[in-house]
Design a protein around this motif. Structure first.
Motif, short mmCIF file in Angstrom:
data_model
loop_
_atom_site.label_atom_id
_atom_site.label_comp_id
_atom_site.label_asym_id
_atom_site.label_seq_id
_atom_site.Cartn_x
_atom_site.Cartn_y
_atom_site.Cartn_z
N THR A 67 0.82 -1.21 0.00
CA THR A 67 0.00 0.00 0.00
C THR A 67 0.85 1.26 0.00
OG1 THR A 67 -1.69 -1.20 1.23
CG2 THR A 67 -1.85 1.19 1.23
N THR A 68 1.94 1.25 0.76
CA THR A 68 2.75 2.46 0.90
C THR A 68 3.37 2.89 -0.42
OG1 THR A 68 3.26 1.72 3.15
CG2 THR A 68 4.60 3.50 2.23
N SER A 69 3.97 1.94 -1.13
CA SER A 69 4.62 2.28 -2.41
C SER A 69 3.60 2.71 -3.45
CB SER A 69 5.42 1.09 -2.92
OG SER A 69 4.58 -0.04 -3.11
N LEU A 70 2.43 2.08 -3.44
CA LEU A 70 1.44 2.41 -4.46
C LEU A 70 0.78 3.76 -4.18
CD1 LEU A 70 -0.11 1.46 -6.94
CD2 LEU A 70 -1.77 0.40 -5.43
N LEU A 71 0.40 4.03 -2.92
CA LEU A 71 -0.30 5.28 -2.62
C LEU A 71 0.63 6.48 -2.76
CD1 LEU A 71 -2.62 4.35 0.37
CD2 LEU A 71 -3.10 4.35 -2.06
N SER A 72 1.89 6.33 -2.45
CA SER A 72 2.82 7.44 -2.66
C SER A 72 2.92 7.80 -4.14
CB SER A 72 4.20 7.08 -2.11
OG SER A 72 4.70 5.92 -2.76
N LEU A 73 2.87 6.77 -5.01
CA LEU A 73 2.86 7.03 -6.46
C LEU A 73 1.56 7.70 -6.88
CD1 LEU A 73 3.87 6.63 -9.40
CD2 LEU A 73 2.81 4.37 -9.31
N PHE A 74 0.44 7.24 -6.31
CA PHE A 74 -0.85 7.81 -6.71
C PHE A 74 -0.97 9.28 -6.29
CE2 PHE A 74 -3.53 3.69 -7.14
CZ PHE A 74 -2.75 3.35 -8.23
N PHE A 75 -0.43 9.64 -5.14
CA PHE A 75 -0.43 11.05 -4.76
C PHE A 75 0.41 11.88 -5.72
CE2 PHE A 75 -1.86 9.56 -0.53
CZ PHE A 75 -2.90 10.45 -0.36
N THR A 76 1.47 11.29 -6.22
CA THR A 76 2.29 12.01 -7.21
C THR A 76 1.53 12.18 -8.52
OG1 THR A 76 4.25 11.02 -6.20
CG2 THR A 76 4.53 12.03 -8.37
N ASN B 92 -1.10 4.64 8.71
CA ASN B 92 -1.72 5.95 8.83
C ASN B 92 -0.69 7.04 9.08
OD1 ASN B 92 -4.16 4.67 8.49
ND2 ASN B 92 -4.60 4.57 10.67
N LYS B 93 0.28 6.75 9.95
CA LYS B 93 1.29 7.76 10.27
C LYS B 93 2.14 8.09 9.05
CE LYS B 93 4.91 8.78 13.63
NZ LYS B 93 5.68 8.25 14.80
N THR B 94 2.50 7.04 8.29
CA THR B 94 3.32 7.27 7.10
C THR B 94 2.57 8.09 6.06
OG1 THR B 94 4.42 5.15 7.49
CG2 THR B 94 4.64 6.11 5.29
N GLN C 267 -0.07 10.08 6.52
CA GLN C 267 -0.36 11.43 7.00
C GLN C 267 0.85 12.35 6.85
OE1 GLN C 267 -1.75 10.69 10.96
NE2 GLN C 267 -3.88 10.43 10.34
N ASN C 268 2.03 11.83 7.13
CA ASN C 268 3.23 12.64 6.94
C ASN C 268 3.44 12.97 5.47
OD1 ASN C 268 3.76 12.57 9.68
ND2 ASN C 268 5.02 10.73 9.53
N PHE C 269 3.16 12.00 4.59
CA PHE C 269 3.31 12.25 3.16
C PHE C 269 2.29 13.26 2.67
CE2 PHE C 269 2.63 11.22 -1.33
CZ PHE C 269 3.93 11.30 -1.80
N MET C 270 1.06 13.18 3.19
CA MET C 270 0.03 14.14 2.79
C MET C 270 0.36 15.54 3.30
SD MET C 270 -3.61 12.21 3.18
CE MET C 270 -3.96 10.72 2.25
N TYR C 271 0.99 15.62 4.45
CA TYR C 271 1.37 16.94 4.97
C TYR C 271 2.37 17.62 4.04
CZ TYR C 271 2.88 20.49 8.30
OH TYR C 271 3.16 21.68 8.91
N THR C 272 3.25 16.83 3.44
CA THR C 272 4.18 17.41 2.45
C THR C 272 3.46 17.73 1.14
OG1 THR C 272 4.80 15.18 1.70
CG2 THR C 272 6.12 16.18 3.45
N MET C 273 2.43 16.91 0.81
CA MET C 273 1.69 17.18 -0.43
C MET C 273 0.87 18.46 -0.34
SD MET C 273 2.25 15.08 -2.91
CE MET C 273 0.85 15.49 -3.91
N TRP D 77 -9.84 8.38 9.48
CA TRP D 77 -8.81 9.19 10.13
C TRP D 77 -9.50 10.26 10.96
CZ3 TRP D 77 -4.59 10.26 5.86
CH2 TRP D 77 -3.91 9.07 5.61
N HIS D 78 -10.04 9.86 12.07
CA HIS D 78 -10.80 10.80 12.90
C HIS D 78 -9.99 11.12 14.15
CE1 HIS D 78 -14.34 12.60 14.80
NE2 HIS D 78 -14.84 12.64 13.59
N ASP D 79 -8.81 11.68 13.96
CA ASP D 79 -7.94 11.97 15.08
C ASP D 79 -7.48 13.42 15.01
OD1 ASP D 79 -6.51 11.65 12.80
OD2 ASP D 79 -4.92 10.43 13.67
#
Length: 752
Positions: free
Chosen positions: A116-125, A159-161, A163-169, A194-196
């Motif tokens: 999931t991590t490798s794929l979603l980071s690509l999709f955000f790009t 979730n933590k990974t 969220q940190n990537f989205m904060y940079t996005m 993500w209700h935190d």
């Protein structure tokens, strides 16, 4: 004509080969390897020239993505190859091929062949690509993938990974990519994934983005979170009509497919019933999850002033910022005095959306705001809205705004201004200003009747004025019990017994426990000994005798103090016994002081013994409504012995809702504008529904008759001699008489 072999046919028909491989992967391994070699050759060509033979290359990617799970060893490098192609050439790829690659990766992720991590980071790009359909596809997959990853339990590491990537996005130079990342976070918050607090504070940073495309959704998120509900996957599925399906099964020919359809529909109905019966998940509002509400409000207000002076944002966005600042102040009881000075410049009748600004002024008021700061706002509203040269709608809006502000901070209104407003508008002809002024009068009858004139206080406020003490600034009144809780306690009828002098002392059960007369006499001696020991020295001797008797009985006939002993020893025994009795009495007094007194316990009543449920609070609300009605009407208050209809539903309050949010309808209450022609016509048609119009002649026995029918038989000639029609007959000319006669003859002939 040369006959084609089966292998050549399958090589040209990839969908059929794909179906056969899924059924029997071992038998068609050679055919797959042939297509794999073809894919590798196309891949090398594509790397050198990305726009060469795109259609065939996309078909091969789709084919291999469907059968990769059958040949994991041969296709181990396939997912990473597609990822590398997209990350390198996504800007120059054709839209169809790029969408095909993304769908292939989604299929591989559903089969758990890629992380999931490798794929979603690509999709955000890939959000940076200029393809609206692709961005929609990516958004849906990201939300569903994260939701499924957190379905059984929270995947905190993932979730933590992300969220940190989205904060940079969110800080990405591409506004579209940053906006889509923000929309993903908002959507995940709305679905309770993500209700935190971290998600909320990341979204809060978007409120300070220089781009309006990021700022506006973030503001709307904080203002509209309470109205947004989690959409279930089957929310759009219509509930099938089971009765019609059962009728079709009974009438038509029974088939297995129809039975399966009926079972599927039944399962859908049961699933929706379970979802409706499921307990609601309580979610904190996003405003309560902010780390630093005071700092966030100050920073947002500073930006609001900057955008107002530079006119960099649209007025609608500035209005949302104003709304959010006021809601933060009201929810967290913040002190931001500059905000009230900022609002004064907008509190004018000709201002655009002035009713919303009045609501924001009331929304930002609370009891901890210094009255001097709000007094300026109150005075500005009174000067600009409540005077003779404006329309009644403006006066109504101004008085309603003052009422909402004073309901939260009563000290903001001065006594002189209050009396002037009530005196001028409580008896005016216009209903809107009159009702608004009377609502303001009713408010101060409850919160501070001392500010009103004697004639305006009313009966209940005047009667209770002696015991009334107005609340001062910063004063908090702590209630030790709920109002009306004693009325929820069921009535217990006590039965009096004859000769129950001991019942009043609460010792009746103790007396009944003893069965023998000797035991009762012994207990009476003990009571006499206790009372005499407490009373004085003379009584101490009696107490000593009582305790000596108790000791003799307990030692089975052994004599503790005999008459043959010396007097000194007897004196020592008396002193020791008196000391013991005194110490035990003191211990008992201390224990009784630690226990709540019967009066205090009786005052608390049911509130000290029971945890109230929602049903109890509903009944308490009904009791409070009854008490308020009694105070207004001047009737004596109800007691617990009276029969109150507590099981009836409480009256609905149209203003009931979130007290922290002031709706514009409260400011516009009492303002009625004239309807246009279409609205009036629609109301007329609605009023005619279900009613009959026209003559009722012949429909019932008591229907009325026309005047002509009455004049023929029932009325005498002398009653009609002076009637215009009769007088006109006598005065007709000869020509008129001929015309009437010919017309009559013609009518008679036509009738025959």
């Amino acid at each position: 004509m040369v006959k084609r072999s089966r292998s050549d046919f399958l090589a040209a028909n990839l969908p059929q080969l794909q179906n056969l491989i899924k059924r029997d992967s071992r038998s068609y391994r050679d055919e797959f390897l042939q297509q794999w070699r073809h894919y590798e050759s196309k891949l090398d060509i594509f790397r050198d020239k990305p726009d060469a033979d795109v259609e065939q290359f996309g078909e091969l990617i789709t084919f291999i993505s469907h059968v990769t799970h059958c040949y994991l060893e041969d296709c181990a490098a396939f997912p990473q190859q597609i990822v590398d192609l997209l990350s390198t050439h996504y800007q120059i790829l054709e839209p169809d091929l790029r969408r095909t690659m993304v769908q292939a990766l989604v299929l591989l992720r559903n089969k758990d062949l890629i992380t999931t991590t490798s794929l979603l980071s690509l999709f955000f790009t890939l959000f940076r690509a200029k393809d609206k359909q692709l961005r929609s596809l990516l958004h849906n997959h990201i939300v569903n993938d994260i939701k499924s990853a957190n379905a059984k339990s929270k995947n905190n590491k993932l979730n933590k990974t992300l969220q940190n990537f989205m904060y940079t996005m969110l800080k990405d130079s591409n506004e579209i990519a940053a906006k889509k990342s923000l929309e993903v976070m908002i959507d995940l918050y709305g679905k309770n994934v993500w209700h935190d607090a971290k998600t909320v504070n990341v979204i809060a940073e978007a409120c300070f983005s220089p781009s309006i495309k990021l700022c506006a959704p973030a503001l709307h998120f904080f203002l509209g979170t309470n109205d947004k509900k989690d959409d279930e996957d089957d929310s759009d599925v219509d509930v099938p009509n089971l009765e019609s399906m059962k009728h079709m099964m009974h009438v038509n020919k029974k088939k297995k497919s129809k039975k399966n359809a009926l079972d599927k529909a039944m399962a859908t109905v049961k699933r929706k019933e379970r979802s409706r019966a499921r307990a609601e998940i309580f979610n904190f509002s996003a405003l309560h999850l902010l780390n630093d509400p005071q700092g966030f409000a100050e920073k947002l207000f500073s930006r609001l002033k900057h955008t107002t002076s530079t006119n960099s944002f649209r007025f609608e966005v500035r209005l949302q910022m104003m709304n959010l600042v006021s809601r933060l102040i009201g929810v967290h009881k913040l002190i931001l005095l500059g905000f009230y000075e900022y609002l004064i410049s907008f509190l004018k009748p000709h201002q655009r959306e002035v009713t919303a600004i009045l609501a924001y002024a009331a929304q930002s008021s609370h009891e901890l705001v210094p009255p001097d700061a709000l007094a300026l706002v109150v005075q500005a509203i009174a000067d600009n809205f409540v005077w003779n040269n404006v329309s009644s709608e403006v006066v109504t809006a101004g008085l309603n705004g003052l009422r909402e502000i004073c309901a939260r901070c009563p000290l903001a209104m001065s006594e002189t201004l209050l009396q002037s407003l009530i005196e001028d508008y409580k008896n005016t002809r216009e209903k809107g200003p009159m009702n608004a002024a009377r609502s303001l009068l009713g408010l101060y009858r409850e919160v501070n009747p001392e500010m009103l004139r004697k004639k305006d206080r009313g009966k209940s406020a005047t009667v209770n004025l002696k015991d009334f003490k107005p609340a001062q600034y910063g004063e908090v009144k702590a209630e030790d019990l709920l109002d009306g809780a004693d009325l929820l306690q069921p009535r217990v009828k006590t039965v009096k017994k004859e000769g129950a002098a001991a019942q009043e002392d609460g010792w009746e059960g103790w007396e009944e426990a003893g069965s023998d007369d000797d035991e009762e006499a012994e207990s009476e001696d003990e009571d006499e000994g206790w009372e005499d020991a407490v009373s004085g020295e003379a009584a101490t001797e009696k107490g000593q005798e009582g305790w000596e008797g108790w000791e003799e009985a307990s030692l089975d006939g052994e004599e503790v103090a005999s008459s043959s002993e010396d007097e000194d020893e007897a004196e020592e025994v008396k002193v020791e016994t008196t000391t013991v009795v005194t110490e035990e009495v003191e211990e008992e007094v201390v224990e009784k002081s630690a226990i709540p007194s019967p009066a205090k316990k009786q005052k608390l009543g049911l509130a000290a013994e029971k945890i109230f449920t929602d049903e109890d609070f509903r009944k308490l609300k009904k009791i409070q409504q009854i008490k308020a009605a009694e105070r207004l009407s001047g009737l004596p208050s109800s007691t617990a012995d009276e029969d109150l209809d507590l099981d009836s539903e409480p009256d609905s309050d149209e203003d009931e809702g979130n007290a922290d949010v002031v709706d514009v309808s409260r400011i516009m209450k009492g303002i009625k504008r004239k309807d246009d022609y279409e609205a009036r016509l629609a109301s007329i048609k609605d009023g005619r529904e279900g009613k009959e119009y026209g003559s009722r002649k012949g429909k019932d026995e008591r229907s009325s008759k026309t005047n002509r029918e009455k004049s023929k038989k029932t009325k005498a000639f002398m009653m009609m001699v002076h009637k215009k029609s009769v007088v006109g007959k006598a005065k007709r000319s000869l020509r008129d008489k001929q015309k009437v006669l010919r017309a009559h003859i013609k009518k008679q002939k036509s009738g025959k």
